[in-house]
Design an enzyme around this catalytic site. Structure first.
Site, PDB file in Angstrom:
ATOM      1  N   GLY A 158      66.491  57.213  49.763  1.00  0.00           N
ATOM      2  CA  GLY A 158      65.487  57.774  48.859  1.00  0.00           C
ATOM      3  C   GLY A 158      64.501  58.625  49.632  1.00  0.00           C
ATOM      4  CB  VAL A 176      57.184  56.601  50.050  1.00  0.00           C
ATOM      5  CG1 VAL A 176      56.993  55.726  51.288  1.00  0.00           C
ATOM      6  CG2 VAL A 176      56.051  56.378  49.069  1.00  0.00           C
ATOM      7  N   GLY A 216      61.961  60.623  48.431  1.00  0.00           N
ATOM      8  CA  GLY A 216      60.914  61.085  47.519  1.00  0.00           C
ATOM      9  C   GLY A 216      59.582  61.188  48.237  1.00  0.00           C
ATOM     10  CE  LYS A 267      52.042  48.509  38.983  1.00  0.00           C
ATOM     11  NZ  LYS A 267      52.058  48.812  40.409  1.00  0.00           N
TER      12      LYS A 267
HETATM   13  N1  LIG Z   1      54.166  56.116  46.238  1.00  0.00           N
HETATM   14  C1  LIG Z   1      53.582  55.068  46.804  1.00  0.00           C
HETATM   15  O1  LIG Z   1      52.491  55.159  47.398  1.00  0.00           O
HETATM   16  C2  LIG Z   1      54.274  53.726  46.765  1.00  0.00           C
HETATM   17  C3  LIG Z   1      53.542  52.589  47.123  1.00  0.00           C
HETATM   18  C4  LIG Z   1      54.192  51.336  47.140  1.00  0.00           C
HETATM   19  C5  LIG Z   1      55.526  51.259  46.781  1.00  0.00           C
HETATM   20  N2  LIG Z   1      56.211  52.378  46.419  1.00  0.00           N
HETATM   21  C6  LIG Z   1      57.630  52.241  46.062  1.00  0.00           C
HETATM   22  O2  LIG Z   1      58.410  53.038  46.944  1.00  0.00           O
HETATM   23  C7  LIG Z   1      59.540  53.568  46.247  1.00  0.00           C
HETATM   24  C8  LIG Z   1      59.537  55.080  46.346  1.00  0.00           C
HETATM   25  O3  LIG Z   1      58.334  55.578  45.791  1.00  0.00           O
HETATM   26  P1  LIG Z   1      58.053  57.156  45.718  1.00  0.00           P
HETATM   27  O4  LIG Z   1      56.638  57.296  45.315  1.00  0.00           O
HETATM   28  O5  LIG Z   1      58.534  57.816  46.954  1.00  0.00           O
HETATM   29  O6  LIG Z   1      58.978  57.553  44.499  1.00  0.00           O
HETATM   30  P2  LIG Z   1      59.694  58.957  44.234  1.00  0.00           P
HETATM   31  O7  LIG Z   1      60.092  58.934  42.805  1.00  0.00           O
HETATM   32  O8  LIG Z   1      58.865  60.085  44.741  1.00  0.00           O
HETATM   33  O9  LIG Z   1      60.995  58.898  45.169  1.00  0.00           O
HETATM   34  C9  LIG Z   1      62.091  58.122  44.908  1.00  0.00           C
HETATM   35  C10 LIG Z   1      63.316  58.883  45.446  1.00  0.00           C
HETATM   36  O10 LIG Z   1      64.437  58.026  45.360  1.00  0.00           O
HETATM   37  C11 LIG Z   1      65.530  58.755  44.827  1.00  0.00           C
HETATM   38  N3  LIG Z   1      66.459  57.809  44.225  1.00  0.00           N
HETATM   39  C12 LIG Z   1      66.380  57.204  43.010  1.00  0.00           C
HETATM   40  N4  LIG Z   1      67.444  56.380  42.843  1.00  0.00           N
HETATM   41  C13 LIG Z   1      68.184  56.466  43.961  1.00  0.00           C
HETATM   42  C14 LIG Z   1      69.381  55.859  44.385  1.00  0.00           C
HETATM   43  N5  LIG Z   1      70.032  54.995  43.607  1.00  0.00           N
HETATM   44  N6  LIG Z   1      69.868  56.193  45.593  1.00  0.00           N
HETATM   45  C15 LIG Z   1      69.225  57.082  46.381  1.00  0.00           C
HETATM   46  N7  LIG Z   1      68.077  57.683  46.032  1.00  0.00           N
HETATM   47  C16 LIG Z   1      67.567  57.383  44.844  1.00  0.00           C
HETATM   48  C17 LIG Z   1      64.911  59.754  43.889  1.00  0.00           C
HETATM   49  O11 LIG Z   1      65.766  60.873  43.663  1.00  0.00           O
HETATM   50  C18 LIG Z   1      63.640  60.143  44.650  1.00  0.00           C
HETATM   51  O12 LIG Z   1      63.845  61.223  45.541  1.00  0.00           O
HETATM   52  C19 LIG Z   1      59.429  53.006  44.827  1.00  0.00           C
HETATM   53  O13 LIG Z   1      60.136  51.787  44.764  1.00  0.00           O
HETATM   54  C20 LIG Z   1      57.942  52.727  44.675  1.00  0.00           C
HETATM   55  O14 LIG Z   1      57.696  51.723  43.706  1.00  0.00           O
HETATM   56  C21 LIG Z   1      55.621  53.613  46.409  1.00  0.00           C
END
Ligand SMILES: NC(=O)c1ccc[n+]([C@@H]2O[C@H](COP(=O)([O-])OP(=O)(O)OC[C@H]3O[C@@H](n4cnc5c(N)ncnc54)[C@H](O)[C@@H]3O)[C@@H](O)[C@H]2O)c1
Length: 347
Positions: free
Chosen positions: A182, A186, A184, A82
């Site tokens: 959340g 995913v 976002g 990482k």
């Molecule tokens: N993107 C990927 O392919 C991927 C792969 C493995 C793991 N993850 C993990 O999945 C999670 C989400 O990833 P993502 O890419 O969708 O991120 P993202 O930033 O697109 O979405 C995160 C969402 O969570 C919301 N959020 C933040 N804090 C919050 C809270 N306290 N309460 C409610 N909502 C809250 C944000 O406003 C945002 O809409 C992260 O932990 C990331 O590490 C993502």
């Protein structure tokens, strides 16, 4: 390249940890290689603001270690690595400044001669990956137009849906009350998939603009993530930040299952045992959210969508294997399984 000596707390548990102060940008950046398999590790580059340089290094190390488990759990022939780029204090890294940082980082990755392959993570964009690829070949996560996997989020969401179905077991998704925390990249895609699958959704996000998606899907909107976490539901899917399961929240959980995308959902490993004792079925995050890694890592063999789909589908059987090991917590079972699988398959 200037190498800055920092007390990173590196132990013999890591194969290599490189920390530099970028000669062009002046920013601290680090690559942690926890394990290589066939001389290779893979993991994203996180661009984030840290209080101290040592915090950035510690984050890279912690995340690299979990990548080893994630790759092994998914049966990938890859070790865990990482990287982090510590953003300037004001968090703004744009224009030529950003290009300089990405150039510094590309050189750092190149200096590792393929032992670490970088990819997109929190704070980094696909465009950043294209820029880094100007300075090193060791980049995964290319745009679809270039034969790459593109945005990994839809693959992650697909894998999480499979994990949710495996966790529900004989209970059908149709009519199940599922809470997505959340919405976002995913969580938004996951909510769409679950709604299409007939789940009764309750959703929350700190960003009120996400309420539009809730309305579109006919989902119940919950005002805050703590209330959402503690709802009486069939399953909670954390898809925001980590560390929401701790000594305080686990005893209050009403849902019997937690399965979502967020990394590092447990405040610490001991929470795995607490969940086990409370009889809450927890899908280990590094198993459930491996879809994106599976897709991006496939570029190393020439991206093949069918192969990716097969490997993502296997997240379900991996979880079933984890759940069958009933004498330990699912965290311990998943780590044992990952340890048995280190080395994985070629493609
Ligand atoms: N993107 C990927 O392919 C991927 C792969 C493995 C793991 N993850 C993990 O999945 C999670 C989400 O990833 P993502 O890419 O969708 O991120 P993202 O930033 O697109 O979405 C995160 C969402 O969570 C919301 N959020 C933040 N804090 C919050 C809270 N306290 N309460 C409610 N909502 C809250 C944000 O406003 C945002 O809409 C992260 O932990 C990331 O590490 C993502």
């Amino acid at each position: 390249m200037a190498t800055v000596e920092l007390d990173s707390g590196v132990t013999e548990d890591y194969e290599d940890v490189r920390v530099i102060e970028g000669p062009r940008s002046g920013l601290t950046m680090a690559v942690a290689i926890h394990r290589t398999v066939d001389g290779r590790s893979l993991g994203g580059c996180r661009m984030w603001t840290y209080p101290q340089a040592a915090d950035a290094v510690a984050d890279a190390e912690r995340l690299a270690r979990s990548m080893t488990f994630k790759a092994a759990g998914a049966g990938l022939r890859l070790g865990g690595g990482k990287a982090v780029i510590a953003l300037p204090r004001d968090g703004v890294l744009a224009g030529e400044y950003r290009q300089a940082a990405l150039h510094d980082f590309g050189d750092l990755v190149e200096s590792l001669e393929g032992r670490y392959v970088t990819a997109q993570d929190v704070g980094a964009t696909l465009d950043d990956m294209v820029e880094i690829a100007r300075w090193t070949d060791h980049v995964a996560g290319h745009p679809i137009e270039e034969g790459g996997a593109g945005d990994p989020s839809p693959y992650t969401a697909e894998g999480v849906e499979i994990a949710i179905r495996a966790s529900l077991g004989p209970r059908a998704l149709v009519g199940a009350r599922v809470v997505v925390i959340g919405l976002g990249h995913v969580g938004g895609e996951l909510a769409r998939r679950l709604a299409a699958g007939g789940a009764r959704l309750a959703v929350t996000d700190v960003n009120p603009a996400r309420r539009a998606l809730a309305d579109e899907l006919g989902a119940e909107w919950i005002d805050d993530s703590r209330t959402a976490l503690l709802l009486d539901a069939d399953l909670i899917a954390p898809c925001a930040l980590g560390r929401l399961l701790d000594e305080e929240t686990v005893p209050l959980l009403k849902a019997p299952i937690v399965a979502g995308a967020a990394n590092n959902q447990l405040a610490h490993d001991g929470i795995g045992q607490l969940l086990h004792e409370r009889g809450v079925l927890w899908a280990p995050d590094f198993v459930a959210n491996a879809g994106g890694l599976i897709a991006v890592a496939d570029e190393l063999y020439g991206f093949d969508r069918d192969r990716v789909e097969r490997k993502i589908a296997a997240i379900g059987s991996t979880l079933e294997e984890v759940y069958a090991r009933t004498t330990t917590s699912t965290l311990t079972a998943a780590k044992e399984l990952a340890a048995e699988r280190v080395g994985g398959e070629n493609a």
